[in-house]
Design a protein around this motif. Structure first.
Motif, PDB file in Angstrom:
ATOM      1  N   THR A  80       1.041   9.758   0.442  1.00 17.80           N
ATOM      2  CA  THR A  80       2.437   9.436   0.121  1.00 17.80           C
ATOM      3  C   THR A  80       3.412   9.930   1.188  1.00 17.80           C
ATOM      4  O   THR A  80       4.617   9.735   1.072  1.00 17.80           O
ATOM      5  N   TYR A  86      -1.244   4.549   5.601  1.00 21.56           N
ATOM      6  CA  TYR A  86      -1.503   3.939   4.301  1.00 21.56           C
ATOM      7  C   TYR A  86      -0.190   3.706   3.556  1.00 21.56           C
ATOM      8  O   TYR A  86       0.046   2.621   3.004  1.00 21.56           O
ATOM      9  N   GLU A  90       1.254   0.104   2.480  1.00 17.94           N
ATOM     10  CA  GLU A  90       1.558  -0.141   1.066  1.00 17.94           C
ATOM     11  C   GLU A  90       2.993  -0.621   0.896  1.00 17.94           C
ATOM     12  O   GLU A  90       3.257  -1.605   0.198  1.00 17.94           O
ATOM     13  N   GLN A  91       3.916   0.058   1.568  1.00 20.79           N
ATOM     14  CA  GLN A  91       5.336  -0.271   1.426  1.00 20.79           C
ATOM     15  C   GLN A  91       5.677  -1.629   2.046  1.00 20.79           C
ATOM     16  O   GLN A  91       6.386  -2.437   1.426  1.00 20.79           O
ATOM     17  N   LEU A  94       1.161  -4.340   1.409  1.00 22.54           N
ATOM     18  CA  LEU A  94       0.335  -4.442   0.206  1.00 22.54           C
ATOM     19  C   LEU A  94       1.166  -4.671  -1.050  1.00 22.54           C
ATOM     20  O   LEU A  94       0.787  -5.453  -1.925  1.00 22.54           O
ATOM     21  N   SER A  95       2.316  -3.996  -1.140  1.00 25.56           N
ATOM     22  CA  SER A  95       3.153  -4.119  -2.339  1.00 25.56           C
ATOM     23  C   SER A  95       3.773  -5.509  -2.466  1.00 25.56           C
ATOM     24  O   SER A  95       4.276  -5.869  -3.540  1.00 25.56           O
ATOM     25  N   GLN A 103      -6.401  -8.685  -5.746  1.00 22.51           N
ATOM     26  CA  GLN A 103      -5.947  -7.739  -4.728  1.00 22.51           C
ATOM     27  C   GLN A 103      -7.065  -7.396  -3.744  1.00 22.51           C
ATOM     28  O   GLN A 103      -8.247  -7.386  -4.104  1.00 22.51           O
ATOM     29  N   VAL A 106      -8.902  -1.753  -0.378  1.00 22.71           N
ATOM     30  CA  VAL A 106      -8.304  -0.945   0.689  1.00 22.71           C
ATOM     31  C   VAL A 106      -9.033   0.386   0.771  1.00 22.71           C
ATOM     32  O   VAL A 106      -9.335   1.005  -0.255  1.00 22.71           O
TER      33      VAL A 106
END
Length: 262
Positions: A80, A86, A90-91, A94-95, A103, A106
Motif C-alpha cells: 500500500t 503494485y 492497482e491505482q 487494475l482498478s 479479473q 496478479v
C-alpha cells in the motif's frame, strides 16, 4: 540476434495508446495459441497509466482471466506504500478493469519478506518458477510480453547503468540494496530474463527522454569503449523482439529509423 528493434513515434498519447493496445492484443493472441495463458511482466513509472487506455479497458477481445501479471521490478515496501509498483498498477490500471469482467491473476511480492531483500527476491523467483517451470526444469522463464519504461539515465526495471547486477546470468530475480534512485532496496528481473521474453515493449514519452534515447539508438558505445546503457543492452540482447512506443517529443533529434504505425 542481429535484427534491429522497432522504434515507433506517435503524435500524442491517445495514438500511442491505440497502437500499444493493438500490439498487446496481438501478443495476447500469440500467447493463447501457445499455452492458453498470457504471461506478462510490467514495470512502474508512467507505464500503468498509459496502459490503461479506453480501447484496452473496454475491449471484448481482451481475455482478462487468461492474464498472469508479474512485476518487472518492485520496491521493498508494503503493497500500500506510495513507492510500491503494485500500488501504482492497482491505482492506475487494475482498478479500472470492469468489475463485471473476469479479473487477471496478479503476482505481488510477499510483504512478509520485506525485512530481507534477498529473501524477497528469492520468494518472488519461486513465484516465477511455480508459473513457468511447474512441470519441467527451465533455465529461464519465457514471458509472452514484458512492458518496460526507460529512465532518464537509461535504466529499466531496477537495472541501473554500470551496476554489477547487469552481469547477473543465473538468477531470475535479483535483490538490489543500493539503487541510485530511491527507495534503495528493490528486487528486479535480471537482464537474461528480460531479453528471453517473446516480446518486449518500452514506453517512453516526453522531451525529458530525448537525450537518453539519442544515446540508446544513435551511439555505438560497445564499439567505442563507452558504457552501454541498460535499455540499450535490452535492444542488443533481444533485437527485433523489442518495440519502442514513443511520442514525437521523446524522439526529437533521434536519427534511428522511426515508424509511425504498427
Amino acid at each position: 540476434m542481429t535484427k534491429q528493434p522497432s522504434l515507433y513515434a506517435f503524435p500524442d498519447n491517445p495514438t500511442l495508446q491505440q497502437n500499444l493496445y493493438h500490439y498487446i492484443l496481438q501478443a495476447q493472441a500469440d500467447a493463447l495459441t501457445r499455452h492458453q495463458k498470457f504471461k506478462i511482466a510490467v514495470s512502474g513509472g508512467s507505464l500503468p497509466k498509459l496502459l490503461a487506455s479506453p480501447d484496452l479497458l473496454a475491449s471484448s477481445d481482451i481475455h482478462w482471466d487468461k492474464w498472469e501479471i508479474f512485476f518487472a521490478d518492485e520496491r521493498a515496501v508494503p503493497l500500500t506504500h506510495p513507492d510500491s509498483n503494485y500500488a501504482l498498477l492497482e491505482q492506475e490500471f487494475l482498478s479500472k478493469i470492469p468489475k463485471t469482467a473476469p479479473q487477471p491473476t496478479v503476482y505481488p511480492i510477499n510483504p512478509e519478506k520485506l525485512s530481507d531483500t534477498e529473501d524477497l527476491a528469492d520468494a518472488y523467483e519461486q513465484s516465477l518458477i511455480a508459473s513457468f517451470a511447474a512441470k519441467d526444469s527451465v533455465k529461464l522463464p519465457i514471458f509472452d510480453l514484458v512492458l518496460l519504461g526507460c529512465g532518464p539515465d537509461g535504466h529499466t526495471c531496477s537495472l541501473f547503468p554500470g551496476h554489477v547486477l547487469l552481469r547477473e546470468e543465473v538468477a531470475w530475480v535479483a535483490a538490489i540494496e543500493d539503487s541510485p534512485k530511491p527507495p534503495p532496496r528493490r528486487i528486479t528481473l535480471t537482464l537474461p530474463v528480460v531479453t528471453h521474453a517473446l516480446k518486449i515493449a518500452f514506453v517512453a514519452t516526453g522531451a525529458g527522454k530525448k537525450e537518453v534515447l539519442r544515446r540508446i539508438f544513435d551511439t555505438q558505445p560497445e564499439t567505442e569503449g563507452g558504457e552501454v546503457l541498460p535499455c540499450a543492452l535490452v535492444n542488443l540482447g533481444a533485437g527485433e523482439k523489442v518495440s519502442w512506443f514513443c511520442d514525437h517529443a521523446a524522439v526529437e533529434g533521434v536519427s534511428f529509423s522511426k515508424k509511425s504505425s504498427l
